[in-house]
Design a protein around this motif. Structure first.
Motif, PDB file in Angstrom:
ATOM      1  N   ASN A   8      27.695  49.441  28.839  1.00 32.75           N
ATOM      2  CA  ASN A   8      27.521  49.864  27.514  1.00 32.75           C
ATOM      3  C   ASN A   8      27.631  48.426  26.573  1.00 32.75           C
ATOM      4  OD1 ASN A   8      26.643  52.536  27.739  1.00 32.75           O
ATOM      5  ND2 ASN A   8      28.959  53.240  27.911  1.00 32.75           N
ATOM      6  N   GLN A   9      28.503  47.810  26.955  1.00 35.63           N
ATOM      7  CA  GLN A   9      28.860  46.622  26.222  1.00 35.63           C
ATOM      8  C   GLN A   9      27.635  45.500  26.565  1.00 35.63           C
ATOM      9  OE1 GLN A   9      32.770  45.261  26.185  1.00 35.63           O
ATOM     10  NE2 GLN A   9      32.284  43.377  24.840  1.00 35.63           N
ATOM     11  N   LEU A  10      27.107  45.308  27.673  1.00 28.57           N
ATOM     12  CA  LEU A  10      26.144  44.412  27.813  1.00 28.57           C
ATOM     13  C   LEU A  10      24.879  44.997  27.129  1.00 28.57           C
ATOM     14  CD1 LEU A  10      26.365  43.936  31.703  1.00 28.57           C
ATOM     15  CD2 LEU A  10      26.685  42.344  30.095  1.00 28.57           C
ATOM     16  N   LYS A  11      24.525  46.415  27.049  1.00 31.74           N
ATOM     17  CA  LYS A  11      23.427  46.852  26.442  1.00 31.74           C
ATOM     18  C   LYS A  11      23.635  46.538  24.866  1.00 31.74           C
ATOM     19  CE  LYS A  11      19.985  49.626  25.653  1.00 31.74           C
ATOM     20  NZ  LYS A  11      18.554  49.170  25.804  1.00 31.74           N
ATOM     21  N   SER A  12      24.844  46.782  24.342  1.00 37.21           N
ATOM     22  CA  SER A  12      25.111  46.524  22.756  1.00 37.21           C
ATOM     23  C   SER A  12      24.898  44.986  22.346  1.00 37.21           C
ATOM     24  CB  SER A  12      26.365  47.033  22.285  1.00 37.21           C
ATOM     25  OG  SER A  12      27.414  46.399  22.996  1.00 37.21           O
ATOM     26  N   THR A  13      24.974  44.358  23.403  1.00 37.08           N
ATOM     27  CA  THR A  13      24.929  42.891  22.877  1.00 37.08           C
ATOM     28  C   THR A  13      23.433  42.419  23.173  1.00 37.08           C
ATOM     29  OG1 THR A  13      25.838  42.182  25.450  1.00 37.08           O
ATOM     30  CG2 THR A  13      27.393  42.475  23.399  1.00 37.08           C
ATOM     31  N   GLY A  14      22.536  43.021  23.650  1.00 35.16           N
ATOM     32  CA  GLY A  14      21.235  42.505  24.025  1.00 35.16           C
ATOM     33  C   GLY A  14      20.643  42.361  25.454  1.00 35.16           C
ATOM     34  N   CYS A  15      21.495  42.769  26.229  1.00 36.22           N
ATOM     35  CA  CYS A  15      21.134  42.750  27.911  1.00 36.22           C
ATOM     36  C   CYS A  15      20.100  43.882  28.067  1.00 36.22           C
ATOM     37  CB  CYS A  15      22.396  43.271  28.697  1.00 36.22           C
ATOM     38  SG  CYS A  15      21.860  43.197  30.427  1.00 36.22           S
ATOM     39  N   VAL A  16      18.898  43.472  28.810  1.00 40.28           N
ATOM     40  CA  VAL A  16      17.468  44.321  28.820  1.00 40.28           C
ATOM     41  C   VAL A  16      17.585  44.272  30.316  1.00 40.28           C
ATOM     42  CG1 VAL A  16      16.709  43.996  26.683  1.00 40.28           C
ATOM     43  CG2 VAL A  16      16.287  42.525  28.615  1.00 40.28           C
ATOM     44  N   GLY A  17      18.140  43.597  31.068  1.00 40.68           N
ATOM     45  CA  GLY A  17      18.044  43.720  32.687  1.00 40.68           C
ATOM     46  C   GLY A  17      19.188  43.196  33.524  1.00 40.68           C
ATOM     47  N   ILE A  18      19.303  43.758  34.618  1.00 34.51           N
ATOM     48  CA  ILE A  18      20.482  43.362  35.510  1.00 34.51           C
ATOM     49  C   ILE A  18      19.943  43.327  36.987  1.00 34.51           C
ATOM     50  CG2 ILE A  18      22.669  43.795  36.532  1.00 34.51           C
ATOM     51  CD1 ILE A  18      23.397  45.241  34.183  1.00 34.51           C
TER      52      ILE A  18
END
Length: 177
Positions: free
Chosen positions: A28-38
């Motif tokens: 959720n933190q990654l998503k909120s900071t702009g992460c679009v892929g892992i």
């Protein structure tokens, strides 16, 4: 996080994450900071192969984190490595089923690359599978894992070389049925 603190308005991908270190809060933190892929190094959909790779995770953990990543709205790349000594048609079938069960949208597929100081290298050397180490390392540097650099399995070369195309064929059938 630095991205939040600096107010950066960016999109990014995480090029490699460990399943065992991933949590819903982190996603959720990654998503909120702009992460679009892992991209996760899940390696295989076979418990036999995961044990051989000493991944320290189960198929269920791989499945759960992948589904959680999708649920979070982040694209998940499943990274696979095929061709370890215990790989067989059965373990390839398990990997195909794993991908289908996930309805996996994106995966990367590479043949195992024995490199010095790794267990697969030691196996290849002990079994006389790499005759000219310098030539082998030059070829690996040029082609990476897109082609089978050495057959570590007990299966014929032609069968092992067909596993990658077979996985791709089965996943295409899955998507376009």
């Amino acid at each position: 996080a630095t991205i939040e603190r600096e107010g950066l308005d960016i999109y990014y991908i995480v090029g490699g994450a460990r399943i065992a270190s991933t949590s819903e809060q982190m996603l959720n933190q990654l998503k909120s900071t702009g992460c679009v892929g892992i991209a996760y190094g899940q390696e295989s959909g076979s418990p036999t192969i995961l044990a051989e790779y000493k991944k320290g995770v189960t198929i269920e953990q791989n499945r759960d984190i992948t589904n959680l990543t999708y649920k979070t709205g982040i694209l998940c790349v499943v990274q696979l490595v095929i061709g370890s000594p215990s790989e067989t048609d059965k373990t390839i079938d398990e990997t195909i089923q794993f991908l289908k069960d996930l309805d996996c949208k994106v995966y990367s597929l590479n043949y195992i690359i024995p490199l010095p100081e790794t267990a697969s290298w030691q196996y290849a050397i002990e079994h006389g599978l790499i005759k000219d180490q310098e030539k082998y390392l030059d070829e690996v540097a040029e082609y990476g894992g897109t082609i089978m650099p050495v057959n570590l399995t007990k299966e014929p070369d032609a069968e092992v070389q067909n596993w990658g195309p077979r996985i791709n064929y089965e996943m295409n059938r899955h998507y376009y049925k």
